[in-house]
Design a protein around this motif. Structure first.
Motif, mmCIF file in Angstrom:
data_model
loop_
_atom_site.group_PDB
_atom_site.id
_atom_site.type_symbol
_atom_site.label_atom_id
_atom_site.label_comp_id
_atom_site.label_asym_id
_atom_site.label_seq_id
_atom_site.Cartn_x
_atom_site.Cartn_y
_atom_site.Cartn_z
ATOM 1 N N GLY A 1 0.769 -1.235 0.000
ATOM 2 C CA GLY A 1 0.000 0.000 0.000
ATOM 3 C C GLY A 1 0.801 1.286 0.000
ATOM 4 N N HIS A 2 1.989 1.265 -0.550
ATOM 5 C CA HIS A 2 2.827 2.466 -0.595
ATOM 6 C C HIS A 2 2.539 3.260 -1.881
ATOM 7 N N ALA A 3 1.498 4.086 -1.820
ATOM 8 C CA ALA A 3 1.015 4.801 -3.002
ATOM 9 C C ALA A 3 2.082 5.685 -3.639
ATOM 10 N N ALA A 4 2.822 6.441 -2.841
ATOM 11 C CA ALA A 4 3.841 7.333 -3.404
ATOM 12 C C ALA A 4 4.921 6.524 -4.129
ATOM 13 N N ILE A 5 5.284 5.385 -3.574
ATOM 14 C CA ILE A 5 6.284 4.520 -4.212
ATOM 15 C C ILE A 5 5.731 3.971 -5.523
ATOM 16 N N VAL A 6 4.474 3.539 -5.510
ATOM 17 C CA VAL A 6 3.833 3.042 -6.732
ATOM 18 C C VAL A 6 3.873 4.127 -7.811
ATOM 19 N N GLU A 7 3.503 5.336 -7.453
ATOM 20 C CA GLU A 7 3.503 6.437 -8.419
ATOM 21 C C GLU A 7 4.904 6.721 -8.944
ATOM 22 N N ASP A 8 5.906 6.701 -8.059
ATOM 23 C CA ASP A 8 7.290 6.933 -8.494
ATOM 24 C C ASP A 8 7.766 5.843 -9.440
ATOM 25 N N LEU A 9 7.443 4.597 -9.123
ATOM 26 C CA LEU A 9 7.855 3.491 -9.988
ATOM 27 C C LEU A 9 7.175 3.571 -11.348
ATOM 28 N N LEU A 10 5.885 3.900 -11.364
ATOM 29 C CA LEU A 10 5.183 4.066 -12.642
ATOM 30 C C LEU A 10 5.793 5.203 -13.441
ATOM 31 N N VAL B 1 -8.610 0.462 -3.292
ATOM 32 C CA VAL B 1 -9.258 1.114 -4.432
ATOM 33 C C VAL B 1 -8.414 2.273 -4.965
ATOM 34 N N ALA B 2 -7.798 3.026 -4.077
ATOM 35 C CA ALA B 2 -6.977 4.165 -4.505
ATOM 36 C C ALA B 2 -5.819 3.695 -5.390
ATOM 37 N N LEU B 3 -5.153 2.614 -5.003
ATOM 38 C CA LEU B 3 -4.058 2.104 -5.834
ATOM 39 C C LEU B 3 -4.571 1.485 -7.122
ATOM 40 N N LEU B 4 -5.738 0.872 -7.086
ATOM 41 C CA LEU B 4 -6.337 0.368 -8.322
ATOM 42 C C LEU B 4 -6.529 1.506 -9.317
ATOM 43 N N GLU B 5 -6.999 2.640 -8.824
ATOM 44 C CA GLU B 5 -7.194 3.802 -9.696
ATOM 45 C C GLU B 5 -5.876 4.304 -10.268
ATOM 46 N N VAL B 6 -4.831 4.345 -9.440
ATOM 47 C CA VAL B 6 -3.509 4.778 -9.910
ATOM 48 C C VAL B 6 -3.000 3.818 -10.983
ATOM 49 N N LEU B 7 -3.098 2.526 -10.719
ATOM 50 C CA LEU B 7 -2.629 1.530 -11.679
ATOM 51 C C LEU B 7 -3.466 1.541 -12.948
ATOM 52 N N ASP B 8 -4.783 1.722 -12.806
ATOM 53 C CA ASP B 8 -5.640 1.793 -13.983
ATOM 54 C C ASP B 8 -5.340 3.006 -14.840
ATOM 55 N N SER B 9 -4.967 4.106 -14.202
ATOM 56 C CA SER B 9 -4.656 5.303 -14.979
ATOM 57 C C SER B 9 -3.359 5.123 -15.745
ATOM 58 N N ALA B 10 -2.464 4.277 -15.225
ATOM 59 C CA ALA B 10 -1.204 3.990 -15.922
ATOM 60 C C ALA B 10 -1.447 3.029 -17.080
ATOM 61 N N CYS B 11 -2.386 2.119 -16.884
ATOM 62 C CA CYS B 11 -2.654 1.119 -17.909
ATOM 63 C C CYS B 11 -4.056 0.562 -17.649
ATOM 64 N N PRO B 12 -5.081 1.093 -18.307
ATOM 65 C CA PRO B 12 -6.452 0.619 -18.053
ATOM 66 C C PRO B 12 -6.571 -0.885 -18.255
ATOM 67 N N PRO B 13 -7.394 -1.542 -17.443
ATOM 68 C CA PRO B 13 -7.574 -2.984 -17.603
ATOM 69 C C PRO B 13 -8.164 -3.305 -18.968
ATOM 70 N N THR B 14 -7.804 -4.465 -19.479
ATOM 71 C CA THR B 14 -8.321 -4.881 -20.772
ATOM 72 C C THR B 14 -9.776 -5.299 -20.647
ATOM 73 N N GLY B 15 -10.476 -5.222 -21.730
ATOM 74 C CA GLY B 15 -11.848 -5.682 -21.765
ATOM 75 C C GLY B 15 -12.877 -4.657 -21.307
ATOM 76 N N THR B 16 -12.469 -3.419 -21.079
ATOM 77 C CA THR B 16 -13.421 -2.392 -20.683
ATOM 78 C C THR B 16 -13.968 -1.713 -21.924
ATOM 79 N N LEU B 17 -15.186 -1.260 -21.826
ATOM 80 C CA LEU B 17 -15.812 -0.551 -22.934
ATOM 81 C C LEU B 17 -15.760 0.943 -22.672
ATOM 82 N N ASP B 18 -15.423 1.688 -23.685
ATOM 83 C CA ASP B 18 -15.480 3.155 -23.567
ATOM 84 C C ASP B 18 -16.916 3.564 -23.850
ATOM 85 N N GLY B 19 -17.445 4.407 -22.969
ATOM 86 C CA GLY B 19 -18.841 4.684 -23.067
ATOM 87 C C GLY B 19 -19.242 5.911 -23.641
#
Length: 183
Positions: free
Chosen positions: A130-139, A165-183
């Motif tokens: 759960g180290h959000a700042a580290i995740v962001e730096d690595l991305l 959920v917060a890290l899911l959002e950070v990771l999704d913004s870096a690379c959205p999950p496959t199989g999602t529909l743009d609406g």
């Protein structure tokens, strides 16, 4: 009493192994002031202690930015893994959450997507803990959020397992999950 002690002479230097142990102790304790002298004495910066850790891994994992910098300045290899699990200094600070040391290691050229023996990366480790700042730096440094370890886990699946959920959002913004529909 040894003869040299009775004559007031200094004791002989400790054996080379003891000097090497002093390097590990200095790294573990954050004694950056000792590192240059030990290096001048010819101590191997890439040697590992009995648990398989280099001085750089010990310094960074124990939170000493100054000692980490001293070792890097003297030529310690930034990506040498430990001999047990294959973790690097970058993986250790991702686990511990030491952001300034992480940035120092990245600046020194640490391989952001290097894997340990389980196929895990620093990004996976930072996400798991759960180290959000580290995740962001690595991305920001180019970490690939799509990599999976040998158990099939990605940084995103680890964030989901943790309910972060917060890290899911950070990771999704870096690379959205496959199989999602743009609406």
């Amino acid at each position: 009493m040894p003869e040299h002690a009775s004559q007031g002479e200094p004791a002989p230097l400790p054996p080379r192994e003891r000097l090497q142990d002093l390097l590990f102790d200095a790294a573990r304790l954050g004694r950056a002031d000792m590192i240059p002298a030990l290096h001048r004495a010819g101590i191997d910066l890439e040697a590992t202690d009995l648990r398989g850790y280099t001085a750089l891994i010990l310094a960074s994992y124990n939170g000493s930015l100054e000692t980490t910098r001293a070792l890097l300045d003297l030529g310690a290899a930034v990506d040498t893994p430990d001999t047990g699990r294959g973790n690097t200094a970058l993986m250790g600070v991702a686990f511990k959450g030491y952001r300034q040391i992480l940035l120092c290691l990245l600046e020194a050229g640490a391989a952001v997507d290097r894997r340990n023996l389980a196929g895990q990366t620093a990004l996976m480790t930072a996400t798991l803990f759960g180290h959000a700042a580290i995740v962001e730096d690595l991305l920001a440094a180019g970490a690939n959020p799509l990599l999976v370890d040998i158990a099939g886990n990605s940084a995103r699946s680890l964030a989901g397992t943790q309910g972060n959920v917060a890290l899911l959002e950070v990771l999704d913004s870096a690379c959205p999950p496959t199989g999602t529909l743009d609406g």
